[in-house]
Motif scaffolding. Structure first.
Motif, PDB file in Angstrom:
ATOM      1  N   ILE A 126       0.840  -1.204   0.000  1.00  0.00           N
ATOM      2  CA  ILE A 126       0.000   0.000   0.000  1.00  0.00           C
ATOM      3  C   ILE A 126       0.868   1.245   0.000  1.00  0.00           C
ATOM      4  CG2 ILE A 126      -1.590   1.344   1.421  1.00  0.00           C
ATOM      5  CD1 ILE A 126      -2.844  -1.302   2.304  1.00  0.00           C
ATOM      6  N   THR A 127       1.914   1.234   0.815  1.00  0.00           N
ATOM      7  CA  THR A 127       2.806   2.394   0.913  1.00  0.00           C
ATOM      8  C   THR A 127       3.417   2.734  -0.435  1.00  0.00           C
ATOM      9  OG1 THR A 127       3.322   1.878   3.218  1.00  0.00           O
ATOM     10  CG2 THR A 127       4.861   3.283   2.033  1.00  0.00           C
ATOM     11  N   GLU A 128       3.940   1.728  -1.130  1.00  0.00           N
ATOM     12  CA  GLU A 128       4.584   1.970  -2.421  1.00  0.00           C
ATOM     13  C   GLU A 128       3.578   2.465  -3.455  1.00  0.00           C
ATOM     14  OE1 GLU A 128       7.683   2.096  -3.004  1.00  0.00           O
ATOM     15  OE2 GLU A 128       8.285   1.361  -1.028  1.00  0.00           O
ATOM     16  N   ILE A 129       2.367   1.942  -3.407  1.00  0.00           N
ATOM     17  CA  ILE A 129       1.333   2.413  -4.339  1.00  0.00           C
ATOM     18  C   ILE A 129       1.023   3.885  -4.076  1.00  0.00           C
ATOM     19  CG2 ILE A 129      -1.099   2.175  -4.971  1.00  0.00           C
ATOM     20  CD1 ILE A 129      -0.796  -0.844  -4.370  1.00  0.00           C
ATOM     21  N   ALA A 130       0.858   4.237  -2.804  1.00  0.00           N
ATOM     22  CA  ALA A 130       0.540   5.617  -2.456  1.00  0.00           C
ATOM     23  C   ALA A 130       1.648   6.570  -2.869  1.00  0.00           C
ATOM     24  CB  ALA A 130       0.271   5.725  -0.951  1.00  0.00           C
ATOM     25  N   VAL A 131       2.892   6.180  -2.609  1.00  0.00           N
ATOM     26  CA  VAL A 131       4.024   7.049  -2.959  1.00  0.00           C
ATOM     27  C   VAL A 131       4.092   7.258  -4.473  1.00  0.00           C
ATOM     28  CG1 VAL A 131       6.537   7.191  -2.995  1.00  0.00           C
ATOM     29  CG2 VAL A 131       5.366   6.464  -0.912  1.00  0.00           C
ATOM     30  N   ALA A 132       3.940   6.191  -5.237  1.00  0.00           N
ATOM     31  CA  ALA A 132       4.044   6.310  -6.690  1.00  0.00           C
ATOM     32  C   ALA A 132       2.910   7.156  -7.264  1.00  0.00           C
ATOM     33  CB  ALA A 132       4.035   4.918  -7.326  1.00  0.00           C
ATOM     34  N   CYS A 133       1.725   7.027  -6.723  1.00  0.00           N
ATOM     35  CA  CYS A 133       0.593   7.804  -7.249  1.00  0.00           C
ATOM     36  C   CYS A 133       0.721   9.282  -6.895  1.00  0.00           C
ATOM     37  CB  CYS A 133      -0.721   7.232  -6.722  1.00  0.00           C
ATOM     38  SG  CYS A 133      -1.137   5.628  -7.450  1.00  0.00           S
ATOM     39  N   LEU A 149      -7.339   8.399  -6.203  1.00  0.00           N
ATOM     40  CA  LEU A 149      -7.212   6.986  -5.835  1.00  0.00           C
ATOM     41  C   LEU A 149      -7.651   6.800  -4.393  1.00  0.00           C
ATOM     42  CD1 LEU A 149      -6.222   4.073  -6.401  1.00  0.00           C
ATOM     43  CD2 LEU A 149      -3.986   4.787  -5.543  1.00  0.00           C
ATOM     44  N   VAL A 150      -8.492   5.811  -4.160  1.00  0.00           N
ATOM     45  CA  VAL A 150      -8.903   5.420  -2.810  1.00  0.00           C
ATOM     46  C   VAL A 150      -8.312   4.047  -2.530  1.00  0.00           C
ATOM     47  CG1 VAL A 150     -10.824   4.855  -1.300  1.00  0.00           C
ATOM     48  CG2 VAL A 150     -11.031   6.767  -2.887  1.00  0.00           C
ATOM     49  N   ILE A 151      -7.498   3.955  -1.479  1.00  0.00           N
ATOM     50  CA  ILE A 151      -6.927   2.675  -1.053  1.00  0.00           C
ATOM     51  C   ILE A 151      -7.627   2.269   0.237  1.00  0.00           C
ATOM     52  CG2 ILE A 151      -4.847   1.432  -0.396  1.00  0.00           C
ATOM     53  CD1 ILE A 151      -3.205   3.501  -1.898  1.00  0.00           C
ATOM     54  N   VAL A 152      -8.281   1.125   0.213  1.00  0.00           N
ATOM     55  CA  VAL A 152      -9.009   0.635   1.384  1.00  0.00           C
ATOM     56  C   VAL A 152      -8.272  -0.577   1.927  1.00  0.00           C
ATOM     57  CG1 VAL A 152     -11.229  -0.125   2.294  1.00  0.00           C
ATOM     58  CG2 VAL A 152     -11.157   1.435   0.329  1.00  0.00           C
ATOM     59  N   ASP A 153      -7.742  -0.459   3.153  1.00  0.00           N
ATOM     60  CA  ASP A 153      -7.061  -1.574   3.790  1.00  0.00           C
ATOM     61  C   ASP A 153      -8.061  -2.380   4.616  1.00  0.00           C
ATOM     62  OD1 ASP A 153      -5.035  -3.250   4.538  1.00  0.00           O
ATOM     63  OD2 ASP A 153      -4.205  -1.931   6.078  1.00  0.00           O
ATOM     64  N   GLU A 154      -7.725  -3.658   4.833  1.00  0.00           N
ATOM     65  CA  GLU A 154      -8.584  -4.585   5.573  1.00  0.00           C
ATOM     66  C   GLU A 154     -10.003  -4.599   5.004  1.00  0.00           C
ATOM     67  OE1 GLU A 154      -8.326  -3.827   9.764  1.00  0.00           O
ATOM     68  OE2 GLU A 154      -6.277  -4.566   9.889  1.00  0.00           O
ATOM     69  N   ALA A 155     -10.097  -4.553   3.680  1.00  0.00           N
ATOM     70  CA  ALA A 155     -11.394  -4.480   3.019  1.00  0.00           C
ATOM     71  C   ALA A 155     -12.218  -5.745   3.240  1.00  0.00           C
ATOM     72  CB  ALA A 155     -11.210  -4.238   1.525  1.00  0.00           C
ATOM     73  N   GLY A 156     -11.557  -6.868   3.550  1.00  0.00           N
ATOM     74  CA  GLY A 156     -12.299  -8.099   3.798  1.00  0.00           C
ATOM     75  C   GLY A 156     -13.132  -8.059   5.046  1.00  0.00           C
ATOM     76  N   VAL A 216      -7.637  -3.697  -0.528  1.00  0.00           N
ATOM     77  CA  VAL A 216      -6.623  -4.612  -0.004  1.00  0.00           C
ATOM     78  C   VAL A 216      -7.234  -5.314   1.207  1.00  0.00           C
ATOM     79  CG1 VAL A 216      -4.270  -4.833   0.838  1.00  0.00           C
ATOM     80  CG2 VAL A 216      -4.854  -2.970  -0.725  1.00  0.00           C
ATOM     81  N   GLY A 217      -7.298  -6.628   1.175  1.00  0.00           N
ATOM     82  CA  GLY A 217      -7.920  -7.334   2.286  1.00  0.00           C
ATOM     83  C   GLY A 217      -7.707  -8.820   2.215  1.00  0.00           C
ATOM     84  N   ASP A 218      -8.419  -9.525   3.093  1.00  0.00           N
ATOM     85  CA  ASP A 218      -8.300 -10.978   3.180  1.00  0.00           C
ATOM     86  C   ASP A 218      -9.615 -11.519   3.703  1.00  0.00           C
ATOM     87  OD1 ASP A 218      -7.673 -13.602   3.528  1.00  0.00           O
ATOM     88  OD2 ASP A 218      -6.164 -13.297   5.083  1.00  0.00           O
ATOM     89  N   HIS A 219     -10.411 -12.122   2.836  1.00  0.00           N
ATOM     90  CA  HIS A 219     -11.716 -12.624   3.266  1.00  0.00           C
ATOM     91  C   HIS A 219     -11.604 -13.947   4.016  1.00  0.00           C
ATOM     92  CE1 HIS A 219     -10.949 -13.880  -0.936  1.00  0.00           C
ATOM     93  NE2 HIS A 219     -11.454 -15.046  -0.563  1.00  0.00           N
ATOM     94  N   GLN A 220     -10.383 -14.424   4.252  1.00  0.00           N
ATOM     95  CA  GLN A 220     -10.213 -15.569   5.130  1.00  0.00           C
ATOM     96  C   GLN A 220     -10.000 -15.128   6.593  1.00  0.00           C
ATOM     97  OE1 GLN A 220     -10.829 -18.553   4.285  1.00  0.00           O
ATOM     98  NE2 GLN A 220     -11.024 -18.133   2.100  1.00  0.00           N
ATOM     99  N   GLN A 221     -10.026 -13.847   6.846  1.00  0.00           N
ATOM    100  CA  GLN A 221     -10.032 -13.332   8.212  1.00  0.00           C
ATOM    101  C   GLN A 221     -11.483 -13.100   8.627  1.00  0.00           C
ATOM    102  OE1 GLN A 221      -6.657 -12.246   9.836  1.00  0.00           O
ATOM    103  NE2 GLN A 221      -6.238 -13.897   8.416  1.00  0.00           N
ATOM    104  N   LEU A 222     -11.711 -12.487   9.792  1.00  0.00           N
ATOM    105  CA  LEU A 222     -13.070 -12.326  10.288  1.00  0.00           C
ATOM    106  C   LEU A 222     -13.893 -11.433   9.373  1.00  0.00           C
ATOM    107  CD1 LEU A 222     -12.511 -11.952  14.138  1.00  0.00           C
ATOM    108  CD2 LEU A 222     -13.279 -13.952  12.866  1.00  0.00           C
ATOM    109  N   PRO A 223     -15.170 -11.759   9.171  1.00  0.00           N
ATOM    110  CA  PRO A 223     -16.033 -10.978   8.280  1.00  0.00           C
ATOM    111  C   PRO A 223     -16.578  -9.737   8.994  1.00  0.00           C
ATOM    112  CG  PRO A 223     -17.247 -12.817   9.195  1.00  0.00           C
ATOM    113  CD  PRO A 223     -15.848 -12.951   9.716  1.00  0.00           C
ATOM    114  N   PRO A 224     -17.312  -8.880   8.261  1.00  0.00           N
ATOM    115  CA  PRO A 224     -17.877  -7.679   8.889  1.00  0.00           C
ATOM    116  C   PRO A 224     -18.798  -8.008  10.070  1.00  0.00           C
ATOM    117  CG  PRO A 224     -18.042  -7.540   6.497  1.00  0.00           C
ATOM    118  CD  PRO A 224     -17.584  -8.928   6.811  1.00  0.00           C
TER     119      PRO A 224
END
Length: 984
Positions: free
Chosen positions: A336-343, A676-683, A703-711
């Protein structure tokens, strides 16, 4: 406001739901709210709207907004929810409303069965017909495809369901008891009281939670800091310390802020107001724009070449939506950091957001300091480096820089604007000196004329020579003035022509004219030089003749008297000239402290007495005095424009960071759009929550992981569904659809359905040792997750970084769980397991000699409290214990060197309760960086009635037997005892 009056011909019945009692208590009684509706309707002033769902009437009292649902029989309304009325409600009413009037009254009933049969009506057809008339005058919305409208209607139902679940959470939340109160010396924040409370036990509070005193609900405040059992609360208003009970309890206050922001996002999509016009199509139809990555895009830092670099390059190229699946330890934050810096290097404005403040702040921790990053939110909820990036901090730093940069100028200008007015006094002194010069010159001239008369009587021939010399000087002086004026005229013409000779179609003409005027100027200047020489000779001759007259006639008594008074006037004039020169010099020195002085040093009397000199000095001092006043006023008034300056700071930021809801509720972000909107822990983020930031961005990276806890957890969704079944307010099919959206994030639903170029998985984890990483990969990520870890460094108890203590070697009555029942606060906290709790306490007590960074994770609050109590006895540091012992939900996103996870459930019938949510186990085991120890009853876990959980447990046990360390609890207890005795 566009309004249509509606007269209701009969009484209206309203039945509050149970959740409304929980939401409004103790501030407002739902029945009183219904009485208020009746009072306004009797006066013909009850505004209402039919919004989103065709079966929902939204009614506005003076203080609240109430959502009413028509019952199946159509004879009444069920009051489903209510919240305080806010600014967004005023905006909705301005777009159009019904004004309800009823002489028959509005009545509240406890149960539907209490409504008299046949005597009440919801008047729904009448209201729907009237609402169509409002819609004709209301601004027409863009026509959406029917399935897009259906999707937004579904989102509205999901928002209502989320509100219901939150109400249930608040209703089930126990009172938070405190045993002592303390005053603090912290900043009082606009006279708001800040007090510390010592809790009886750690409580599930978070920084930023709104709480109120249980017996005094008007005393509301926000949790500012939590340190173990000490909680610091900042109250909304100044609170008398004596009014707060010495011992008492808090309740967590519910808030409708989240759900209003979600509804506003849905409304934005409904009127096609999203920054990305294709957002609905992308979310509903999964129709995304094809694109190609540019391999020339390289990150500033190091990314692994397989997946992180691919995610980086895709994020820079994707025109609409990209999903990055990031399993635990795969470097999501770095990517995420590298994406934000480049944009930002491409002059794009980036929004970094997530559901929690912690996730947002974790990203900010890694952003380089040369980026202009602004964190927007509540300072009490922000942690670490992000606190220094708050917009308020930026404003204070900018204010200090401005004050420092202007301090020198302000102090130098102060001499022109201070009360003593030093410069003004010198100007007045100059004025007095010039007056004295002019007076003395007149007197000297008069006495000179009188002396000439004496000479004319005593020496007529000498007098004639003096008169002739004077006439020549006067004539030369007049010629000098005439030629000087002519020279100035030619010089002005020459300058104007020269300035116009560099461009334009007449440039050649102006160059020719400049040459002509230059030639004429030179002729005049030569003539002027000659005449000035003649003037000098005439003045010398006159002075010589007068000197001669003084020698011949000076002894005469009358001449002697006239010369004496003439010389006295001359001395006064010389002294005044010196004073004037000194005053000009002082003023010039003061001016030069601010700017280079435009005035040359002046000692010549003719220069000093030129009126233009005094006027220029006076105008300059007046200008500086005005500047001093303006600068002083501006410096003192910087704080008055704080909000405007903060808004500008946000607008010019490279990266703006806020929570998903914060992007809609922070005034500083109003109407701000992002490239650009970057959403972390989107899962972990529900679809309505995700829509809040998405409508603000042209492109999105989730950016997320749906194998972690759901909403929302399965048990919460089931409880909500059971409540709906009892109330009958939503058809079963619709309830199932809403429940599926609650328990699965938009990230999970999108990831498997978007085109391959719009999704990428990070596949190299660096957090967990290989033995743990391989199990996590096989169990949750189809075996594609690889490990890059320095390896295991050994352990005093186990032979592998992945270990489990099996309690099935103990008798059933010794290892079995016990329901916690309901405590003194009336709330169930799950199950406890005394054997597992004792083993965990012994393990952690021993392990703290080897691991400073540790955590204990358990499924149930009751078990967590038991372990905290045991560790507090052995370790003595209740603050450290409270911070490191908790449920699975509280540790998602974190990591520790040592993780101890105790399953708690142990019984003979294979009941594992909500442990069957497999993602809980993924969260628990994937936190460990060096050592993972599981504690549980293998017999119960491997024979669980839930098939999915049973299969996973058997897979885990097989893995433990191959590469881990699976030991009976008695053997581990013996090992711990030997360690404690120093035998090992």
């Amino acid at each position: 406001m566009t309004s249509v009056p509606v007269f209701l011909p009969g009484p209206v019945a309203v039945v509050p739901s149970e959740k409304v009692y929980a939401r409004l208590a103790p501030h407002t009684n739902p029945l009183r709210l219904i009485e208020e509706m009746g009072r306004l309707a009797w006066a013909g002033a009850l505004p209402a709207r039919i919004e989103d769902d065709p079966g929902r009437l939204v009614v506005y009292t003076d203080t609240h907004v109430a959502w009413l649902f028509v019952t199946q029989r159509g004879d009444a309304y069920r009051l489903g929810s209510a919240s305080l009325r806010g600014f967004r409600d005023e905006e909705r009413l301005l777009r159009g409303a019904l004004l309800l009037q009823s002489a028959s009254g509005w009545f509240g009933f406890h149960q539907l069965r209490d409504i008299p049969p046949g005597r009440m009506s919801a008047h729904w057809p009448l209201l729907r017909h009237a609402w169509q008339n409002v819609n004709r005058t209301e601004e027409r919305r863009p026509l959406l495809p029917p399935h897009h409208d259906a999707y937004l209607d579904l989102m509205t139902r999901v928002i209502d369901a989320g509100r219901d679940i939150e109400d249930a959470r608040q209703q089930d939340a126990p009172p938070i008891h405190y045993r002592r109160k303390e005053s603090t010396r912290e900043e009082r924040y606009s006279a708001r009281g800040v007090y510390a409370f010592r809790l009886l036990r750690p409580a599930p509070l978070t920084v930023g939670s709104m709480v109120y005193l249980a017996d005094q609900p008007d005393l509301r405040g926000r949790v500012r800091r939590i340190n173990g059992t000490e909680v610091v609360v900042r109250f909304e208003t100044a609170v008398d310390y004596g009014r707060i009970p010495a011992q008492g309890s808090f309740m967590v206050a519910s808030s409708d802020r989240v759900f209003r922001a979600q509804s506003d996002a849905v409304e934005t999509l409904r009127r096609t107001g999203a920054v990305n016009p294709g957002l609905l199509t992308q979310l509903v139809d999964r129709r995304l724009t094809p694109y190609r990555t540019d391999p020339g895009h390289r990150p500033r830092g190091a990314l692994d070449p397989d997946s992180q670099l691919s995610a980086f390059q895709r994020a820079l190229a994707v025109p609409d939506l990209l999903l990055i699946l990031g399993p635990p330890g795969t470097g999501k934050t770095r990517t995420i950091t590298e994406i934000a810096v480049a944009c930002t290097a491409r002059q794009e404005r980036v929004l970094v957001t997530s559901h929690t403040n912690r996730a947002v702040d974790n990203v900010l921790e890694q952003l380089p300091e040369d980026l202009f990053v602004v964190r927007v939110g509540n300072e009490d909820t922000v942690t670490g480096r992000a606190r220094g990036l708050m917009v308020e901090k930026h404003f204070l730093a900018m204010r200090e820089r401005i004050l420092a940069a202007t301090e020198g100028t302000a102090s130098r200008l102060a001499v022109f604007g201070d009360k003593e007015d030093v410069a003004g006094r010198w100007l007045a002194h100059l004025g007095d000196a010039l007056t004295e010069i002019r007076t003395a010159e007149r007197e000297e001239h008069g006495h000179t004329v009188a002396f000439d008369e004496v000479v004319r009587r005593l020496a007529p021939a000498l007098a004639e020579r003096i008169t002739a010399a004077g006439s020549r000087m006067t004539s030369a002086h007049a010629t000098v003035e005439r030629l000087t004026a002519r020279a100035r005229g030619w010089e002005r013409r020459h300058t104007a022509a020269r300035d116009r000779s560099n461009s334009g179609i007449l440039a050649f003409l102006h160059r020719w004219l400049a040459g002509v005027w230059q030639g004429r100027l030179e002729v005049v200047l030569r003539e002027l030089a000659s005449v000035r020489e003649e003037l000098a000779q005439a003045e010398t001759a006159l002075d010589a003749e007068r000197a001669e007259a003084e020698r011949e006639c000076g002894a005469h008594p009358e001449a002697s008297r006239v010369l004496a008074v003439r010389d006295a006037a001359r001395r006064r004039c010389e002294k005044a000239t010196a004073d004037a020169s000194g005053a000009v010099r002082m003023i010039r020195t003061m001016i030069e402290t601010v700017v280079p002085s435009p005035y040359e040093p002046m000692t010549d009397r003719e220069q000093l007495t030129d009126p233009a000199v005094y006027d220029r000095l006076a105008r300059t001092l007046a200008l500086f005095r005005a500047r001093a006043g303006i600068l002083a006023e501006w410096r003192s008034g910087i704080g008055d424009v704080e909000l405007d300056l903060q808004r500008e700071l946000v607008r010019y930021a490279d990266v703006v960071a806020a929570t998903c809801i914060g992007t809609a509720t922070a005034k500083l972000l109003a109407d701000l759009e992002f490239d650009l909107v970057i959403v972390d822990e989107a899962g972990q983020i529900s679809t309505p929550n995700l829509l809040v930031p998405l409508v603000r961005g042209r492109r999105t990276v989730l950016v997320g992981d749906h194998q972690q806890l759901p909403p929302y957890l399965d048990e919460e969704v089931r409880a909500w569904g059971d409540g709906l079944a009892r109330e009958g307010t939503l058809p079963p099919a619709a309830a199932r659809e809403v429940g599926e959206l609650l328990s699965r994030s938009a990230f999970e639903r999108l990831y498997g359905e978007v085109p391959p170029e719009h999704r990428v998985m990070l596949t190299m984890q660096r957090r967990m040792p290989r033995e743990i990483g391989e199990f996590v990969s096989a169990a949750f990520y189809d075996g594609v997750l690889r490990t890059d870890h320095p390896g295991w460094t050994g352990d005093p108890v186990f032979t592998s970084p992945f270990a489990m203590v099996d309690t099935s070697d103990r008798p059933v009555d010794e290892r079995c769980e016990e329901p916690d029942g309901r405590g003194s606060d009336g709330n169930r906290r799950g199950y406890v397991n005394a054997l597992e709790a004792d083993l965990v306490v012994r393990l952690v007590t021993e392990y703290t000699r080897y691991y400073q960074d540790w955590a204990v994770i358990v499924p149930y609050r009751a078990q967590a409290e038991r372990i905290r109590a045991g560790l507090a006895r052995t370790l003595g540091d209740s603050t450290e214990v409270a911070d490191n012992v908790g449920t699975v939900d509280s540790f998602q996103g974190g990591e520790r060197d040592l993780i101890v996870y105790a399953f708690t459930r142990s019984n003979t019938h294979g009941d594992v309760g909500f442990l069957k949510e497999l993602r809980r186990l993924n969260v628990a085991v994937s936190r460990a960086k060096r050592q993972l120890v599981l504690v549980g009853d293998v017999a119960t876990l491997s024979a669980a009635r839930d098939e999915g959980f049973r299969r996973l447990m058997r897979q885990m046990l097989d893995h433990l037997r191959r590469v881990g360390d699976l030991r009976p609890s008695a053997e581990v207890a013996e090992r711990l005892g030997r360690l404690d005795d120093g035998e090992v």
